[in-house]
Enzyme design. Structure first.
Site, PDB file in Angstrom:
ATOM      1  N   THR A 215      -1.578   9.231   0.578  1.00 60.94           N
ATOM      2  CA  THR A 215      -1.464   7.462   1.440  1.00 60.94           C
ATOM      3  C   THR A 215      -2.601   7.414   2.153  1.00 60.94           C
ATOM      4  O   THR A 215      -2.904   8.816   3.246  1.00 60.94           O
ATOM      5  CB  THR A 215       0.187   6.803   2.025  1.00 60.94           C
TER       6      THR A 215
ATOM      7  N   TYR B 246       7.884   8.293  16.399  1.00 59.09           N
ATOM      8  CA  TYR B 246       8.382   7.891  14.765  1.00 59.09           C
ATOM      9  C   TYR B 246       9.152   9.145  14.349  1.00 59.09           C
ATOM     10  O   TYR B 246      10.183   8.977  14.006  1.00 59.09           O
ATOM     11  CB  TYR B 246       6.740   8.412  14.421  1.00 59.09           C
TER      12      TYR B 246
ATOM     13  N   SER C  37       1.032  -1.069   0.070  1.00 61.02           N
ATOM     14  CA  SER C  37      -0.140  -0.333  -0.294  1.00 61.02           C
ATOM     15  C   SER C  37       0.864   1.489   0.124  1.00 61.02           C
ATOM     16  O   SER C  37       2.125   1.145   0.147  1.00 61.02           O
ATOM     17  CB  SER C  37      -1.141   0.422   0.684  1.00 61.02           C
ATOM     18  N   GLY C  38       0.335   2.676   0.122  1.00 58.97           N
ATOM     19  CA  GLY C  38       0.988   3.242  -0.032  1.00 58.97           C
ATOM     20  C   GLY C  38       1.890   4.131  -0.665  1.00 58.97           C
ATOM     21  O   GLY C  38       2.248   3.623  -2.247  1.00 58.97           O
TER      22      GLY C  38
ATOM     23  N   ASP D 124       7.209 -10.457   8.115  1.00 61.33           N
ATOM     24  CA  ASP D 124       7.415  -9.094   8.196  1.00 61.33           C
ATOM     25  C   ASP D 124       8.770  -8.273   8.713  1.00 61.33           C
ATOM     26  O   ASP D 124       9.144  -9.459   8.617  1.00 61.33           O
ATOM     27  CB  ASP D 124       6.634  -9.902   9.490  1.00 61.33           C
ATOM     28  N   VAL D 125       9.227  -7.550   8.292  1.00 66.28           N
ATOM     29  CA  VAL D 125      10.317  -7.593   8.194  1.00 66.28           C
ATOM     30  C   VAL D 125      11.027  -7.129   9.890  1.00 66.28           C
ATOM     31  O   VAL D 125      12.497  -6.877   9.766  1.00 66.28           O
ATOM     32  CB  VAL D 125      10.241  -5.725   7.749  1.00 66.28           C
TER      33      VAL D 125
ATOM     34  N   ASN E 110      11.317   0.551   3.008  1.00 66.31           N
ATOM     35  CA  ASN E 110      10.576   1.469   2.941  1.00 66.31           C
ATOM     36  C   ASN E 110       9.079   1.448   3.768  1.00 66.31           C
ATOM     37  O   ASN E 110       8.304   2.484   4.427  1.00 66.31           O
ATOM     38  CB  ASN E 110       9.150   0.979   1.816  1.00 66.31           C
TER      39      ASN E 110
END
Length: 244
Positions: A184, A149, A11-12, A54-55, A81
């Site tokens: 997004t 974040y 997505s995004g 899953d990263v 990303n």
């Protein structure tokens, strides 16, 4: 055929970037947790390689990278990303578990993928490649209430600089793209939070997510002897310069 792995590809920005590279004829490894979204993309392009995972799962990522390189023959680019915004608010209102979740995905997950890409690029022939980290405007100037974040994205800037330095002997370039207010799902979620608190709030200007995708493609298309170290691409009128 040149090859790229894109994390957060369902997505995004990740999806828009994946489609940009797929349309250009690259072999594209798509990594995300939502297998159905990846299959939806892959059914439209023969050069798409969906790899659900899953990263933050180091074993799963090692398998995914090895499988992709086995198919593609080499790894030219990683677009690192995958990330999440997490809980918003002043620090004393943030649960430690919420902070840990953001750090786990945005730093540990990106570290795992960069580590694997670096290893493949260092050992392949011809040697070298390019790692593009998705930073954020918050890597420089934070939004209010974004301590989780913002902390994670400042760390990514350090990661980018270290990778650039350590990659030089192996012809591995590393750059960072800092994207501001692309349309997004993540930005839509932030806007929903703003409107929930203040229905009359004026939302910030947006840009088409495809403009971000084209910017990543520009970075990836450079010859090995050239590198965009840091790129900021954003909605022209958003309050970035002087925000705070």
């Amino acid at each position: 055929m040149k090859s790229i792995i894109i994390t957060g590809a369902s997505s995004g920005i990740g999806r828009a970037t994946a489609e940009e590279f797929l349309n250009a004829g690259w072999r594209v490894g798509l990594i995300a947790r939502r297998q159905d979204r990846l299959q939806e993309i892959a059914q439209n392009w023969h050069n798409a390689v969906p790899m659900s995972g899953d990263v933050t799962d180091a074993v799963a990522m090692e398998t995914a990278f090895a499988d992709f390189v086995g198919q593609a023959g080499r790894l030219d680019v990683l677009f690192n990303n995958a990330g999440l915004f997490g809980d918003a608010g002043p620090i004393d209102e943030i649960d430690l578990e919420a902070f840990d979740q953001v750090i786990n995905v945005n730093i540990r997950g990106m570290f795992i993928c960069a580590r694997l890409a670096f290893a493949h690029m260092r050992r392949q022939s011809p040697q070298g490649g390019r790692i593009i980290n998705n930073g954020s405007l918050s890597a420089h100037n934070p939004r209010p209430g974004s301590i989780c974040y913002t902390t994670s994205k400042h760390a990514i800037t350090g990661m980018t600089r270290s990778l650039s330095l350590d990659g030089r002997p192996f012809d591995i370039a590393c750059g960072q793209i800092d994207i501001g207010n692309a349309q997004t799902e993540l930005v839509d979620e932030l806007n929903a939070r703003i409107l929930a608190k203040s229905p009359d709030a004026e939302l910030m200007p947006m840009m088409d997510v495809q403009d971000a995708a084209r910017s990543v493609k520009h970075m990836a298309d450079l010859p090995p002897e050239a590198n965009v170290q840091f790129m900021t691409v954003m909605a022209t009128k958003m309050p970035y310069i002087g925000r705070g």
